[in-house]
Design a protein around this motif. Structure first.
Motif: not given
Length: 70
Positions: A1-27
């Motif tokens: 996996m190659n996640i860049r920190g600056y991208q993560w805030s955007v990716l985290k929001k998208l993942l929470k939208q797609r998977f509503t069961e995810l919490s901030d702690e999960d991400l």
């Protein structure tokens, strides 16, 4: 996996939208602990490791395309 920190805030929001069961702690993303993040995502979403990787990669590519078009 190659996640860049600056991208993560955007990716985290998208993942929470797609998977509503995810919490901030999960991400929570910590550099060097990407595998732990994947395991959490696999458990919470019921997706395989390959599916999680594919989803994140697709979101990264869409994010990069969007930022290059701006």
């Amino acid at each position: 996996m190659n996640i860049r920190g600056y991208q993560w805030s955007v990716l985290k929001k998208l993942l929470k939208q797609r998977f509503t069961e995810l919490s901030d702690e999960d991400l929570v993303f910590e550099r060097g602990k990407e595998r732990e993040l994947y395991v959490r995502l696999e458990r919470k979403t019921g997706k395989s490791e390959e599916d999680v990787a594919r989803i994140i990669k697709g979101m990264q590519q869409a994010y990069l395309q969007q930022t290059t078009l701006l």
